[in-house]
Design an enzyme around this catalytic site. Structure first.
Site, PDB file in Angstrom:
ATOM      1  NE  ARG A   1       1.638 -13.410  -4.533  1.00  0.00           N
ATOM      2  CZ  ARG A   1       2.803 -13.903  -4.337  1.00  0.00           C
ATOM      3  NH1 ARG A   1       3.078 -14.162  -3.514  1.00  0.00           N
ATOM      4  NH2 ARG A   1       2.254 -14.868  -4.705  1.00  0.00           N
TER       5      ARG A   1
ATOM      6  CE1 TYR B   1     -14.869   2.372   8.033  1.00  0.00           C
ATOM      7  CE2 TYR B   1     -13.983   0.414   8.200  1.00  0.00           C
ATOM      8  CZ  TYR B   1     -15.098   1.184   7.423  1.00  0.00           C
ATOM      9  OH  TYR B   1     -15.128   0.658   6.203  1.00  0.00           O
TER      10      TYR B   1
ATOM     11  CG  ASP C   1      -7.575   4.778  10.542  1.00  0.00           C
ATOM     12  OD1 ASP C   1      -7.407   5.338   9.763  1.00  0.00           O
ATOM     13  OD2 ASP C   1      -8.353   3.661  10.444  1.00  0.00           O
TER      14      ASP C   1
ATOM     15  CE  LYS D   1     -13.051   4.658   3.373  1.00  0.00           C
ATOM     16  NZ  LYS D   1     -12.854   4.744   5.120  1.00  0.00           N
TER      17      LYS D   1
HETATM   18  C1  LIG Z   1     -12.420   3.568   5.325  1.00  0.00           C
HETATM   19  C2  LIG Z   1     -11.851   3.345   6.512  1.00  0.00           C
HETATM   20  C3  LIG Z   1     -11.610   3.109   6.485  1.00  0.00           C
HETATM   21  C4  LIG Z   1     -11.170   0.797   5.834  1.00  0.00           C
HETATM   22  O1  LIG Z   1     -10.514   1.219   4.991  1.00  0.00           O
HETATM   23  P1  LIG Z   1     -11.129  -0.077   3.032  1.00  0.00           P
HETATM   24  O2  LIG Z   1     -10.167   1.098   2.142  1.00  0.00           O
HETATM   25  O3  LIG Z   1     -13.072   0.661   3.184  1.00  0.00           O
HETATM   26  O4  LIG Z   1     -10.345  -1.267   3.475  1.00  0.00           O
HETATM   27  C5  LIG Z   1     -10.713   2.407   7.254  1.00  0.00           C
HETATM   28  N1  LIG Z   1     -10.363   2.932   8.867  1.00  0.00           N
HETATM   29  C6  LIG Z   1     -11.351   4.686   8.066  1.00  0.00           C
HETATM   30  C7  LIG Z   1     -10.985   5.556   9.500  1.00  0.00           C
HETATM   31  C8  LIG Z   1     -11.811   4.184   7.796  1.00  0.00           C
HETATM   32  O5  LIG Z   1     -12.058   5.971   6.697  1.00  0.00           O
END
Ligand SMILES: *Cc1c(COP(=O)(O)O)cnc(C)c1O
Length: 381
Positions: free
Chosen positions: A46, A98, A170, A195
């Site tokens: 961890r 998001y 983000d 992503k």
């Molecule tokens: C998918 C996404 C998240 C969340 O991420 P997860 O890996 O699904 O927890 C946060 N911000 C944006 C812009 C996203 O597309």
């Protein structure tokens, strides 16, 4: 080192015990110590795992940052950022956010006494009205999801500095290939690694990258103390995905551009949201802070009928109807009922997120086939 070279080499070195060129999957929970406290830097997975270490170094290098910190999901990463704060602290966030982040902020952290202001960030100066002595951070997403608004990161960084606030970005939609917020003055970069970074729709993971040593150690403390860490197999898959990030992104951008122009001239389409259009309201900012415009596009249909929207989405075959984005395969989504369903309808429509809005994550397939697929589906209405 240039981006493509970093994508392949940063953070990874041949395994010293065998010469294996690929970082091994260290599928172990614990590490043997010679004598209490006498170990090789690894005690428990961890806290540290060598496969994760290689990935964290790779991610830091891609964002031109000093510290990479991985989490078991993007939301796990955001969760640790907000846990830097105390009840009573305030955070200014974009209103075009998001859906999962909005849910985490309002349904979880508001219960613990943290206050969020969701505001338009079109003009950094106008944000001063939201600053109080308890304001601690600005949370920004750009390009925004799904409206493809662009927020001026340099402007936001100077606003944040002036008021002594942290700036967190983000950077999921852009990926480090298109945009590096730390270079523009941000303090924290966050990714849903799920992503573009993973890129193959086979892993859920999140990451933070920071420069400041003290901020990094507070976040590393939370990573270990709260425990949302990714496993070594997932870290390996992301390391593998990153090796082609620059190649994939180049093609995502080329295909995105072609599809955006194709949709814009299509008689059934009302509006196309893509920052590469010269008449996009923030095109010049996008050009300044991004290397290209990416493969994310949203569009609405003439008449704005939900029934037409459903018909189009049911008739797309290469664009799979699914949540998520950034993989090699093209996806389409319906934000109003999928990713953004947790945002109240009135809130959604305030930012233009109407029921006929379709979001595309343009993949790296042959673009002629993608255009044909869209054209066939649009013919059905
Ligand atoms: C998918 C996404 C998240 C969340 O991420 P997860 O890996 O699904 O927890 C946060 N911000 C944006 C812009 C996203 O597309």
């Amino acid at each position: 080192m240039k981006f493509g070279t970093k994508a392949i080499h940063a953070g990874v070195a041949p395994d010293p015990s065998t010469g294996a060129i690929m970082t091994p999957i260290f599928q172990t929970s614990t590490y043997v110590q010679k004598s209490p406290g006498d170990h090789l830097g690894y005690e428990y997975s961890r806290t540290h795992n060598p496969t994760r270490t290689a990935l964290q170094q790779s991610l830091a290098a891609l964002e031109n940052g000093r510290h990479g910190i991985c989490f078991s999901s993007g939301l796990g990463a955001i969760d640790s950022v907000i846990k830097l704060f105390q009840p009573g602290d305030e955070i200014i966030s974009t209103n075009d956010l998001y859906g999962g982040t909005y849910r985490l902020f309002t349904k979880v952290f508001e219960r613990y006494g943290i206050k969020f202001h969701f505001v338009s960030m079109a003009d950094p100066e106008a944000l001063s009205a939201w600053v109080t002595p308890r304001t601690k951070m600005v949370w920004v997403e750009t390009p925004t999801n799904p409206m493809m608004n662009i927020i001026d990161l340099k402007g936001m960084a100077s606003f944040a500095k002036k008021h002594n606030l942290l700036l967190a970005v983000d950077n999921t939609f852009a990926s480090p290939y298109l945009q590096n917020p730390l270079d523009l003055g941000a303090d924290i970069v966050m990714h849903s690694v799920t992503k573009y970074l993973g890129g193959h729709s086979d892993v859920v993971m999140g990451a933070l990258v920071v420069n400041d040593d003290d901020l990094a150690s507070r976040l590393v403390f939370l990573q270990n103390a709260c425990g949302a860490t990714p496993g070594p197999q997932d870290c390996f898959l992301v390391l593998r995905g990153i090796k082609t990030l620059h190649l994939r992104m180049e093609r995502h951008c080329q295909n995105g551009k072609a599809i955006a122009h194709f949709l814009r001239q299509h008689p059934k389409v009302a509006q196309v949201y893509w920052p590469g259009f010269e008449d996009h309201p923030n095109h010049l900012v996008a050009k300044e802070q991004m290397r290209d415009f990416g493969g994310m596009i949203s569009f609405t249909l003439k008449g704005n009928r939900l029934s037409d929207t459903k018909k189009v989405m049911e008739n797309l075959h290469l664009f799979s109807l699914a949540e998520s984005l950034g993989g090699v395969e093209s996806l389409c989504g319906h934000p109003a009922s999928m990713t953004h369903a947790s945002i109240p309808k009135e809130e959604r429509e305030k930012v233009g997120l109407v029921d006929s809005l379709i979001r595309l994550s343009v993949g790296v397939e042959d673009v002629q086939d993608l255009m044909l697929d869209l054209d066939e589906a649009l013919k059905k209405i």
